[in-house]
Motif scaffolding. Structure first.
Motif, mmCIF file in Angstrom:
data_model
loop_
_atom_site.group_PDB
_atom_site.id
_atom_site.type_symbol
_atom_site.label_atom_id
_atom_site.label_comp_id
_atom_site.label_asym_id
_atom_site.label_seq_id
_atom_site.Cartn_x
_atom_site.Cartn_y
_atom_site.Cartn_z
ATOM 1 N N GLU A 23 0.821 -1.205 0.000
ATOM 2 C CA GLU A 23 0.000 0.000 0.000
ATOM 3 C C GLU A 23 0.860 1.263 0.000
ATOM 4 O O GLU A 23 0.519 2.240 -0.665
ATOM 5 C CB GLU A 23 -0.947 0.001 1.207
ATOM 6 C CG GLU A 23 -1.919 -1.171 1.250
ATOM 7 C CD GLU A 23 -2.968 -1.165 0.166
ATOM 8 O OE1 GLU A 23 -2.642 -0.949 -1.021
ATOM 9 O OE2 GLU A 23 -4.134 -1.371 0.494
ATOM 10 N N LEU A 24 1.970 1.252 0.726
ATOM 11 C CA LEU A 24 2.872 2.406 0.723
ATOM 12 C C LEU A 24 3.434 2.656 -0.673
ATOM 13 O O LEU A 24 3.515 3.801 -1.121
ATOM 14 C CB LEU A 24 4.004 2.210 1.734
ATOM 15 C CG LEU A 24 3.610 2.321 3.209
ATOM 16 C CD1 LEU A 24 4.752 1.841 4.100
ATOM 17 C CD2 LEU A 24 3.193 3.742 3.565
ATOM 18 N N LYS A 63 1.562 9.699 -5.699
ATOM 19 C CA LYS A 63 2.049 10.988 -5.188
ATOM 20 C C LYS A 63 1.265 11.488 -3.970
ATOM 21 O O LYS A 63 1.142 12.679 -3.727
ATOM 22 C CB LYS A 63 2.082 12.036 -6.290
ATOM 23 C CG LYS A 63 2.964 11.629 -7.465
ATOM 24 C CD LYS A 63 3.158 12.753 -8.428
ATOM 25 C CE LYS A 63 3.955 12.384 -9.653
ATOM 26 N NZ LYS A 63 5.075 11.515 -9.526
ATOM 27 N N LEU A 64 0.729 10.525 -3.197
ATOM 28 C CA LEU A 64 -0.010 10.875 -1.992
ATOM 29 C C LEU A 64 0.896 10.880 -0.764
ATOM 30 O O LEU A 64 0.586 11.531 0.230
ATOM 31 C CB LEU A 64 -1.179 9.916 -1.790
ATOM 32 C CG LEU A 64 -2.232 9.980 -2.908
ATOM 33 C CD1 LEU A 64 -3.206 8.826 -2.791
ATOM 34 C CD2 LEU A 64 -2.955 11.309 -2.885
ATOM 35 N N ILE A 65 2.003 10.143 -0.842
ATOM 36 C CA ILE A 65 3.008 10.142 0.222
ATOM 37 C C ILE A 65 4.392 10.243 -0.404
ATOM 38 O O ILE A 65 4.567 9.987 -1.605
ATOM 39 C CB ILE A 65 2.936 8.882 1.124
ATOM 40 C CG1 ILE A 65 3.278 7.615 0.329
ATOM 41 C CG2 ILE A 65 1.588 8.761 1.806
ATOM 42 C CD1 ILE A 65 3.518 6.394 1.202
ATOM 43 N N LYS A 66 5.345 10.611 0.421
ATOM 44 C CA LYS A 66 6.744 10.687 -0.008
ATOM 45 C C LYS A 66 7.558 9.739 0.868
ATOM 46 O O LYS A 66 7.385 9.699 2.088
ATOM 47 C CB LYS A 66 7.267 12.115 0.152
ATOM 48 C CG LYS A 66 8.704 12.291 -0.252
ATOM 49 C CD LYS A 66 9.163 13.718 -0.008
ATOM 50 C CE LYS A 66 10.657 13.824 -0.274
ATOM 51 N NZ LYS A 66 11.192 15.095 0.231
ATOM 52 N N ARG A 67 8.424 8.980 0.224
ATOM 53 C CA ARG A 67 9.315 8.046 0.921
ATOM 54 C C ARG A 67 10.715 8.635 0.867
ATOM 55 O O ARG A 67 11.217 8.947 -0.208
ATOM 56 C CB ARG A 67 9.274 6.694 0.219
ATOM 57 C CG ARG A 67 10.187 5.649 0.799
ATOM 58 C CD ARG A 67 10.027 4.358 -0.020
ATOM 59 N NE ARG A 67 10.764 3.275 0.546
ATOM 60 C CZ ARG A 67 11.983 2.909 0.170
ATOM 61 N NH1 ARG A 67 12.607 3.559 -0.807
ATOM 62 N NH2 ARG A 67 12.581 1.898 0.744
ATOM 63 N N GLU A 68 11.331 8.779 2.035
ATOM 64 C CA GLU A 68 12.685 9.318 2.077
ATOM 65 C C GLU A 68 13.603 8.313 2.760
ATOM 66 O O GLU A 68 13.329 7.866 3.880
ATOM 67 C CB GLU A 68 12.726 10.651 2.814
ATOM 68 C CG GLU A 68 14.057 11.330 2.682
ATOM 69 C CD GLU A 68 13.961 12.834 2.866
ATOM 70 O OE1 GLU A 68 15.022 13.468 2.809
ATOM 71 O OE2 GLU A 68 12.855 13.365 3.066
ATOM 72 N N VAL A 69 14.694 7.954 2.059
ATOM 73 C CA VAL A 69 15.681 7.009 2.575
ATOM 74 C C VAL A 69 16.901 7.797 3.012
ATOM 75 O O VAL A 69 17.448 8.589 2.245
ATOM 76 C CB VAL A 69 16.072 5.969 1.503
ATOM 77 C CG1 VAL A 69 17.083 4.973 2.067
ATOM 78 C CG2 VAL A 69 14.850 5.251 0.967
ATOM 79 N N TYR A 70 17.320 7.570 4.256
ATOM 80 C CA TYR A 70 18.486 8.262 4.803
ATOM 81 C C TYR A 70 19.704 7.344 4.729
ATOM 82 O O TYR A 70 19.599 6.140 4.961
ATOM 83 C CB TYR A 70 18.233 8.697 6.244
ATOM 84 C CG TYR A 70 17.144 9.729 6.340
ATOM 85 C CD1 TYR A 70 17.430 11.074 6.188
ATOM 86 C CD2 TYR A 70 15.820 9.358 6.555
ATOM 87 C CE1 TYR A 70 16.434 12.037 6.263
ATOM 88 C CE2 TYR A 70 14.823 10.308 6.635
ATOM 89 C CZ TYR A 70 15.136 11.638 6.493
ATOM 90 O OH TYR A 70 14.137 12.578 6.560
ATOM 91 N N ASP A 71 20.844 7.921 4.405
ATOM 92 C CA ASP A 71 22.089 7.171 4.256
ATOM 93 C C ASP A 71 22.709 6.911 5.626
ATOM 94 O O ASP A 71 23.671 7.563 6.028
ATOM 95 C CB ASP A 71 23.054 7.955 3.354
ATOM 96 C CG ASP A 71 24.270 7.131 2.960
ATOM 97 O OD1 ASP A 71 24.204 5.890 3.067
ATOM 98 O OD2 ASP A 71 25.280 7.735 2.559
#
Length: 113
Positions: free
Chosen positions: A59-60, A67-75
């Motif tokens: 679902e994510l 474009k309803l949510i934003k996924r951010e991956v941190y290093d």
């Protein structure tokens, strides 16, 4: 008021909305993210009671594609991933409010409480 006569443009826009929000989990996920603070996967899983990790992941991805949510991956090690609702996702606030009020009314009518 509901559109009369099945206007093709109205039907198309409703179908588009239903495809973006289909299933019982997407609106609950958006509601969990609507307070604005970024959430990690586990936080969303706890907030949306009953969802499996496999379903939440699917679902994510769908919500991100729409474009309803934003996924951010941190290093970092291990990598940290956070999800936030987008302005487009926040535009569903009135829909969520109306569903909330309709759900209260529906519960009262059907269950008597």
């Amino acid at each position: 008021m509901l559109a009369k006569g099945g206007c093709p443009k109205t039907m198309l826009s409703i179908r588009d909305a239903l495809e973006a929000l289909e299933g019982k989990w997407k609106l609950l996920i958006l509601f969990a993210l609507s307070e604005g603070a970024p959430k990690r996967f586990g936080e969303i899983s706890k907030a949306v009671n009953g969802i499996t990790d496999k379903t939440l992941s699917k679902e994510l991805k769908s919500l991100e594609a729409n474009k309803l949510i934003k996924r951010e991956v941190y290093d970092t090690f291990p990598p940290m991933v956070e999800y936030t609702i987008t302005p487009h996702g926040l535009s569903l606030e009135k829909v969520l409010d109306e569903l909330h009020f309709w759900g209260l009314s529906h519960r009262k009518k059907v269950m008597g409480r």
